[in-house]
Scaffold this motif. Structure first.
Motif, short mmCIF file in Angstrom:
data_model
loop_
_atom_site.label_atom_id
_atom_site.label_comp_id
_atom_site.label_asym_id
_atom_site.label_seq_id
_atom_site.Cartn_x
_atom_site.Cartn_y
_atom_site.Cartn_z
N ASN A 2 -32.82 59.20 181.79
CA ASN A 2 -32.50 60.56 181.34
C ASN A 2 -31.14 60.56 180.65
OD1 ASN A 2 -34.79 61.87 182.70
ND2 ASN A 2 -33.74 61.16 184.54
N ARG A 3 -30.98 61.44 179.69
CA ARG A 3 -29.71 61.55 178.99
C ARG A 3 -28.88 62.67 179.61
NH1 ARG A 3 -29.10 62.15 172.46
NH2 ARG A 3 -26.93 61.50 172.33
N TYR A 4 -27.62 62.35 179.91
CA TYR A 4 -26.68 63.31 180.47
C TYR A 4 -25.43 63.34 179.60
CZ TYR A 4 -29.61 63.11 184.59
OH TYR A 4 -30.69 63.17 185.45
N PHE A 5 -24.85 64.53 179.50
CA PHE A 5 -23.63 64.73 178.73
C PHE A 5 -22.52 65.11 179.70
CE2 PHE A 5 -27.15 65.45 175.93
CZ PHE A 5 -26.79 64.75 174.79
N PHE A 6 -21.34 64.57 179.47
CA PHE A 6 -20.20 64.78 180.35
C PHE A 6 -19.15 65.60 179.60
CE2 PHE A 6 -22.59 61.23 181.79
CZ PHE A 6 -22.56 61.34 183.17
N PRO A 24 -30.44 56.70 185.20
CA PRO A 24 -31.74 56.83 185.86
C PRO A 24 -32.03 58.20 186.46
CG PRO A 24 -30.38 55.17 186.97
CD PRO A 24 -29.62 55.66 185.79
N ASP A 25 -30.98 58.89 186.98
CA ASP A 25 -31.24 60.17 187.64
C ASP A 25 -29.94 60.95 187.82
OD1 ASP A 25 -29.90 58.97 189.84
OD2 ASP A 25 -31.80 58.34 190.73
N ILE A 26 -30.06 62.14 188.39
CA ILE A 26 -28.91 63.02 188.58
C ILE A 26 -27.87 62.41 189.52
CG2 ILE A 26 -29.96 64.37 190.45
CD1 ILE A 26 -27.74 65.82 187.67
N GLU A 27 -28.31 61.64 190.48
CA GLU A 27 -27.35 61.00 191.40
C GLU A 27 -26.49 59.98 190.67
OE1 GLU A 27 -26.46 62.10 194.33
OE2 GLU A 27 -27.94 63.65 193.96
N ALA A 28 -27.06 59.26 189.73
CA ALA A 28 -26.29 58.32 188.92
C ALA A 28 -25.30 59.08 188.03
CB ALA A 28 -27.21 57.45 188.09
N ALA A 29 -25.73 60.23 187.51
CA ALA A 29 -24.84 61.06 186.70
C ALA A 29 -23.69 61.59 187.55
CB ALA A 29 -25.62 62.20 186.06
N ARG A 30 -24.00 62.01 188.78
CA ARG A 30 -22.95 62.49 189.70
C ARG A 30 -21.95 61.37 189.98
NH1 ARG A 30 -23.47 66.63 192.98
NH2 ARG A 30 -25.74 66.44 193.05
N ALA A 31 -22.43 60.17 190.25
CA ALA A 31 -21.55 59.04 190.53
C ALA A 31 -20.64 58.74 189.33
CB ALA A 31 -22.37 57.81 190.91
N GLU A 32 -21.20 58.81 188.14
CA GLU A 32 -20.42 58.58 186.92
C GLU A 32 -19.34 59.65 186.76
OE1 GLU A 32 -18.99 56.74 183.61
OE2 GLU A 32 -20.54 55.93 184.95
N ALA A 33 -19.70 60.91 187.00
CA ALA A 33 -18.74 62.01 186.88
C ALA A 33 -17.62 61.88 187.91
CB ALA A 33 -19.45 63.35 187.03
N ALA A 61 -30.30 66.73 179.05
CA ALA A 61 -30.63 66.50 177.64
C ALA A 61 -30.79 67.80 176.85
CB ALA A 61 -31.89 65.65 177.53
N SER A 62 -31.15 68.89 177.53
CA SER A 62 -31.31 70.17 176.85
C SER A 62 -29.99 70.92 176.70
CB SER A 62 -32.32 71.05 177.60
OG SER A 62 -31.76 71.51 178.81
N GLY A 63 -28.93 70.37 177.31
CA GLY A 63 -27.62 71.01 177.25
C GLY A 63 -27.31 71.93 178.42
N GLU A 64 -28.27 72.06 179.33
CA GLU A 64 -28.06 72.91 180.51
C GLU A 64 -27.17 72.20 181.53
OE1 GLU A 64 -29.01 76.09 181.48
OE2 GLU A 64 -29.43 76.18 179.33
N PRO A 65 -26.10 72.88 182.01
CA PRO A 65 -25.27 72.28 183.05
C PRO A 65 -26.09 72.05 184.32
CG PRO A 65 -24.18 74.17 182.05
CD PRO A 65 -25.58 74.17 181.55
N VAL A 66 -25.95 70.88 184.91
CA VAL A 66 -26.67 70.55 186.14
C VAL A 66 -25.73 70.31 187.31
CG1 VAL A 66 -28.77 69.73 185.01
CG2 VAL A 66 -26.92 68.13 185.43
N LEU A 67 -24.46 70.03 187.03
CA LEU A 67 -23.49 69.90 188.10
C LEU A 67 -22.09 69.90 187.52
CD1 LEU A 67 -22.19 66.72 188.69
CD2 LEU A 67 -24.61 66.36 188.96
N LYS A 68 -21.11 70.18 188.39
CA LYS A 68 -19.70 70.18 187.99
C LYS A 68 -18.92 69.37 189.01
CE LYS A 68 -20.00 74.66 185.80
NZ LYS A 68 -19.58 76.05 185.81
#
Length: 73
Positions: A2-6, A24-33, A61-68
């Protein structure tokens, strides 16, 4: 994958990440953030700056915030 924007939020303004990162998933995006927030907080402390009220906003990927993730230093 999945594509995530920071995006970077500071004082009500947003600096958008136009490249993003495939993860791979939102947890990986959280770890990166979290990793990035720690790096930025460390650099701010070294420069004598405070980052209260700043945050990394992760968007899908749609630009919707999923976590902060707050930047606290």
């Amino acid at each position: 994958m999945n594509r995530y924007f920071f995006n970077f939020r500071a004082r009500g303004e947003v600096t958008r990440d136009h490249l993003g990162m495939y993860l791979p998933d939102i947890e990986a995006a959280r770890a990166e953030a979290i990793h990035t927030s720690r790096d930025l907080s460390f650099l701010a402390q070294q420069a004598g700056e405070r980052l209260c009220g700043y945050e990394i906003e992760v968007a899908d990927a749609s630009g919707e915030p999923v976590l902060k993730v707050p930047l606290d230093s």
